[in-house]
Scaffold this motif. Structure first.
Motif, short mmCIF file in Angstrom:
data_model
loop_
_atom_site.label_atom_id
_atom_site.label_comp_id
_atom_site.label_asym_id
_atom_site.label_seq_id
_atom_site.Cartn_x
_atom_site.Cartn_y
_atom_site.Cartn_z
N GLU A 19 12.69 0.87 27.83
CA GLU A 19 13.54 -0.30 27.61
C GLU A 19 14.24 -0.23 26.26
OE1 GLU A 19 11.11 -3.62 30.28
OE2 GLU A 19 10.65 -3.40 28.15
N LYS A 20 13.52 0.19 25.22
CA LYS A 20 14.13 0.28 23.90
C LYS A 20 15.24 1.34 23.87
CE LYS A 20 10.03 -1.26 21.36
NZ LYS A 20 8.94 -0.84 20.43
N MET A 21 15.00 2.47 24.51
CA MET A 21 16.01 3.53 24.52
C MET A 21 17.23 3.12 25.33
SD MET A 21 13.81 7.11 24.53
CE MET A 21 12.79 6.77 25.97
N ILE A 22 17.01 2.47 26.46
CA ILE A 22 18.14 2.02 27.28
C ILE A 22 19.00 1.03 26.51
CG2 ILE A 22 18.75 0.64 29.31
CD1 ILE A 22 16.37 2.03 30.74
N ASP A 23 18.37 0.12 25.79
CA ASP A 23 19.14 -0.85 25.00
C ASP A 23 20.05 -0.15 24.00
OD1 ASP A 23 18.02 -3.01 26.29
OD2 ASP A 23 16.53 -3.43 24.74
N ILE A 24 19.53 0.90 23.37
CA ILE A 24 20.35 1.65 22.41
C ILE A 24 21.50 2.35 23.11
CG2 ILE A 24 20.36 3.58 20.78
CD1 ILE A 24 17.44 2.90 20.16
N PHE A 25 21.21 2.98 24.25
CA PHE A 25 22.27 3.68 24.99
C PHE A 25 23.36 2.71 25.44
CE2 PHE A 25 18.80 6.87 26.18
CZ PHE A 25 19.17 7.75 25.17
N ILE A 26 22.97 1.55 25.93
CA ILE A 26 23.96 0.58 26.38
C ILE A 26 24.82 0.10 25.22
CG2 ILE A 26 24.31 -1.71 27.41
CD1 ILE A 26 23.47 0.50 29.37
N GLU A 27 24.20 -0.14 24.08
CA GLU A 27 24.96 -0.56 22.91
C GLU A 27 25.96 0.52 22.50
OE1 GLU A 27 24.19 -1.89 18.23
OE2 GLU A 27 22.49 -1.65 19.62
N ASN A 28 25.52 1.77 22.47
CA ASN A 28 26.41 2.87 22.10
C ASN A 28 27.52 3.06 23.12
OD1 ASN A 28 24.88 3.38 19.81
ND2 ASN A 28 23.70 5.05 20.74
N MET A 29 27.17 3.02 24.40
CA MET A 29 28.15 3.21 25.46
C MET A 29 29.19 2.09 25.47
SD MET A 29 25.88 4.62 28.67
CE MET A 29 25.26 6.30 28.72
N THR A 30 28.74 0.88 25.23
CA THR A 30 29.66 -0.25 25.19
C THR A 30 30.69 -0.07 24.09
OG1 THR A 30 28.00 -1.79 26.06
CG2 THR A 30 29.82 -2.75 24.84
N SER A 31 30.23 0.35 22.94
CA SER A 31 31.13 0.59 21.81
C SER A 31 32.13 1.70 22.13
CB SER A 31 30.31 0.96 20.57
OG SER A 31 31.16 1.26 19.49
N LEU A 32 31.65 2.78 22.72
CA LEU A 32 32.53 3.89 23.06
C LEU A 32 33.54 3.50 24.14
CD1 LEU A 32 29.83 6.70 23.09
CD2 LEU A 32 31.71 6.50 21.46
N LEU A 33 33.09 2.73 25.11
CA LEU A 33 33.98 2.28 26.19
C LEU A 33 35.13 1.44 25.62
CD1 LEU A 33 32.94 0.85 29.64
CD2 LEU A 33 34.64 -0.34 28.25
#
Length: 247
Positions: free
Chosen positions: A223-237
């Protein structure tokens, strides 16, 4: 966080309206291949799809159906594996890109769950740049090395992830009902000198199909890693989308 905009659940009118307000689509890319005795063959599909759904919820981008096949040559003799040629993966990505560009998508976001798809994504994006008036970005667990260092307790097998603590933790967070932790093992096969320089494949090195320590996986880590990935992906998107408006 809103509801994911899955086009399979939408009408043509709903899709058209969504594109008018935010012309961005997400294409999850998976594979059907062995992931040890404790994870299902659809692991790469479930991870790409689950993360893409959360990205759609976060951003409002359209969620396309997940590509369930990838280049899985190394596992080709293991029951259940379905492999297509690498250039076919690239061709499918390009065909889908051409399809969505016809009705107004300005940014296609490829979200990958299978390492062998990375080359296909990169070369498809390069060719599409010269063919379409549409941007393409390709994402595979952004900043994965630092995320693993921060949240996993075991090392990777020479930088590779497969049925290990990392993937098992993500599955425990997204599809826990499909994880059989009582069958999880730790295995770090010896790496032959000719590995990566010949046709010696992963399928011949590991007895369990695991590369790493799946025993240490937990839902909380996932869950912690997914939260980080989503935050990063959102910014990149959003960064990529802003660039489309400048071009």
């Amino acid at each position: 966080m809103g509801k994911a905009k899955e086009i399979l659940h939408m009408t043509r009118d709903e899709v058209a309206k969504a594109i008018t307000s935010f012309p961005v689509a997400i294409l999850p890319l998976g594979a059907t291949e062995q992931h040890g005795h404790h994870l299902p063959l659809g692991t790469d599909i479930f991870l790409a799809e689950g993360i893409s759904r959360k990205l759609s919820e976060k951003t409002g981008a359209l969620l396309l159906p997940t590509l369930p096949f990838g280049y899985s040559w190394v596992w080709r003799d293991i029951p259940g594996t379905l492999s297509i040629q690498q250039h076919h993966v690239e061709a499918v990505i390009k065909d889908i890109a051409h399809s969505v560009s016809r009705y107004g998508i300005k940014l296609l976001v490829l979200v990958n769950g299978h390492d062998a798809n990375n080359s296909s994504m990169k070369y498809a994006a390069r060719e599409l740049m010269d063919e379409l008036d549409m941007s393409v970005i390709y994402l595979f667990y952004p900043n994965i090395e630092s995320v693993i260092d921060m949240h996993c307790d075991s090392p990777t097998w020479h930088g590779m992830i497969h049925a290990c603590e990392f993937e098992t933790s993500l599955m425990l967070a997204l599809k826990p009902e499909l994880v059989q932790m009582d069958k999880a093992v730790s295995e770090y096969p010896k790496k032959p000198n000719l590995y990566g320089k010949s046709t010696i494949s992963l399928g011949n090195l590991s007895q369990s199909g695991v590369y790493g320590n799946a025993i240490l996986a937990t839902k909380e880590k996932g869950e912690k890693m997914i939260d980080i990935f989503i935050e990063n992906m959102t910014s990149l998107l959003f960064e990529a989308y802003e660039r489309t408006k400048e071009e």
